[in-house]
Write an enzyme that holds these catalytic residues in place. Structure first.
Site, PDB file in Angstrom:
ATOM      1  N   LYS A 153       1.947 -10.899   4.118  1.00  0.00           N
ATOM      2  CA  LYS A 153       1.858 -10.182   5.401  1.00  0.00           C
ATOM      3  C   LYS A 153       2.582 -10.967   6.515  1.00  0.00           C
ATOM      4  O   LYS A 153       2.810 -12.162   6.386  1.00  0.00           O
ATOM      5  CB  LYS A 153       0.378  -9.981   5.775  1.00  0.00           C
ATOM      6  CG  LYS A 153      -0.390  -9.143   4.748  1.00  0.00           C
ATOM      7  CD  LYS A 153       0.132  -7.729   4.677  1.00  0.00           C
ATOM      8  CE  LYS A 153      -0.688  -6.802   3.819  1.00  0.00           C
ATOM      9  NZ  LYS A 153      -0.282  -6.727   2.413  1.00  0.00           N
TER      10      LYS A 153
HETATM   11  C1  LIG Z   1      -2.686  -1.068   2.906  1.00  0.00           C
HETATM   12  C2  LIG Z   1      -3.374  -2.229   2.243  1.00  0.00           C
HETATM   13  N1  LIG Z   1      -4.699  -2.208   2.110  1.00  0.00           N
HETATM   14  C3  LIG Z   1      -5.366  -3.230   1.532  1.00  0.00           C
HETATM   15  C4  LIG Z   1      -4.711  -4.328   1.051  1.00  0.00           C
HETATM   16  C5  LIG Z   1      -5.472  -5.399   0.366  1.00  0.00           C
HETATM   17  O1  LIG Z   1      -5.417  -6.627   1.028  1.00  0.00           O
HETATM   18  P1  LIG Z   1      -5.613  -8.000   0.222  1.00  0.00           P
HETATM   19  O2  LIG Z   1      -4.427  -8.211  -0.627  1.00  0.00           O
HETATM   20  O3  LIG Z   1      -5.746  -9.018   1.330  1.00  0.00           O
HETATM   21  O4  LIG Z   1      -6.877  -7.874  -0.566  1.00  0.00           O
HETATM   22  C6  LIG Z   1      -3.324  -4.403   1.169  1.00  0.00           C
HETATM   23  C7  LIG Z   1      -2.628  -5.596   0.662  1.00  0.00           C
HETATM   24  O5  LIG Z   1      -1.541  -5.649   0.230  1.00  0.00           O
HETATM   25  C8  LIG Z   1      -2.628  -3.326   1.770  1.00  0.00           C
HETATM   26  O6  LIG Z   1      -1.289  -3.327   1.883  1.00  0.00           O
END
Ligand SMILES: Cc1ncc(COP(=O)(O)O)c(C=O)c1O
Length: 360
Positions: free
Chosen positions: A181
């Site tokens: 990110k």
């Molecule tokens: C739209 C969206 N929601 C949820 C997530 C999940 O986040 P994490 O990878 O921190 O668990 C991501 C991660 O790539 C995402 O792009």
């Protein structure tokens, strides 16, 4: 080789400064001083009243659904990362997909009411690529039908709508601070809510439900994050503006070089500004897009079909739904490389190759 994304790393001595403190205190996790400091600094940076630093964006979503006691059906978008839908199913609720708007690529707020049934308890929408959903319309619908609203704001770090943080909309917003990110803590997530009582519940939940060494206030999980992750978050916070500036410059270069490409960019919310988290393009045809992917790959340049395939048709644990706009967009969308270390010359090369495909 040019990857589609590359994590930002602060100078090593900046991270080392925080590590020295961790070694001195011997406090590695469990809401340590760095995690608390990060929460305070992020509240300030993002101009929000309450937030929690948690394990990751997926656990943040699961905790949000749990804390709101959601049952039954949750209306959601099929054009998102799998965690948006899997969190719903994980919490024993049923995802009901609503098609997206072809311009913003977010859930089409005008189609939400048609999907509401007596079983509906909430709307879980994603601010896709950081582009805010139609938050006002969604709020009106939610109020009218007494539904809760959760925003998956995984992409929307730093985004404002009408001069307020986008995280302030809905009952709860969640964010991902994953290494890919634009701002990250290696692994990590945020839960943001305006509701102090809800925040208290979520804080208990994050720590197994403990409200003292021998007593429990609520059902909980291990949603904590460590001092090492907080240290990376604190180190990276110092570079937010530098990162933003670079990504903006790269985006402008892509826009300029690709203005004659047979593809379009998502239409951004009129009361908000891009945070430059991604560089998505919707090509006029899947064929042209695939040819570009191939030529770039031959030159060791990697792109990502993000999001493809549509969640409405690809998850073995969800009843498939036919949603024409999502199906069509998912076939033709592509994210180009965008990260802090990318150079303008590399962007020029990527654009030359893409235009060569089109002009052939
Ligand atoms: C739209 C969206 N929601 C949820 C997530 C999940 O986040 P994490 O990878 O921190 O668990 C991501 C991660 O790539 C995402 O792009």
């Amino acid at each position: 080789m040019i990857p589609v994304t590359k994590p930002f790393l602060p100078p090593q001595q900046v991270y080392q400064y925080y590590l020295d403190g961790i070694w001195k205190r011997n406090w590695l996790t469990n809401m340590g001083p760095l995690a608390s400091d990060l929460e305070l600094k992020l509240k300030d940076t993002l101009k929000v009243n309450h937030l929690l630093f948690v394990t990751n964006g997926t656990v943040a979503l699961q905790m949000a659904i749990k804390a709101l006691d959601l049952k039954g059906e949750i209306i959601t978008t099929p054009f998102s990362f799998v965690a948006t839908t899997s969190a719903i199913v994980w919490e024993h609720c049923t995802p009901i997909f609503v098609d997206i708007d072809e311009h913003s690529l977010n859930i089409d707020a005008d189609k939400i009411e048609d999907a509401i049934t007596p079983e509906t308890t909430a709307i879980l929408a994603t601010h896709v690529y950081g582009n805010p959903c139609d938050v006002e319309k969604i709020e009106t619908i939610a109020k009218k039908h007494q539904l809760k609203v959760i925003y998956d704001a995984a992409h929307a770090f730093g985004v404002e709508v009408n001069g307020r943080s986008v995280f302030e909309y809905g009952d709860i917003s969640t964010c991902s601070l994953h290494a890919t990110k634009l701002y990250h803590s290696v692994e990590g997530g945020l839960i943001v809510t305006k509701d102090a009582a809800l925040l208290k519940r979520l804080a208990y939940m994050r720590n197994f439900g403990f409200d003292g060494p021998e007593s429990f206030a609520d059902l909980g999980i291990n949603g904590k994050n460590s001092e090492y992750h907080a240290a990376m978050g604190l180190a990276n916070l110092k570079y937010l503006e530098t990162i933003h500036h670079k990504r903006k410059e790269l985006t402008a270069r892509y826009d300029e070089k690709l203005k004659n490409l047979k593809a379009r960019r998502p239409v951004w919310h009129s009361a908000s500004e891009n945070n430059f988290a991604y560089y998505p393009l919707v090509f006029d045809s899947e064929e042209l897009m695939l040819q570009c992917v191939e030529l770039l790959k031959l030159n060791e340049i990697f792109t990502r079909r993000y999001f493809y395939p549509s969640l409405a048709t690809s998850l073995p644990y969800v009843k498939p739904q036919d949603l024409p706009v999502t199906g069509d967009i998912a076939q033709r969308v592509l994210c180009l490389p965008l990260y802090y270390d990318l150079t303008l010359e590399e962007v020029d090369l990527i654009c030359r190759l893409i235009l060569r495909v089109q002009n052939n």
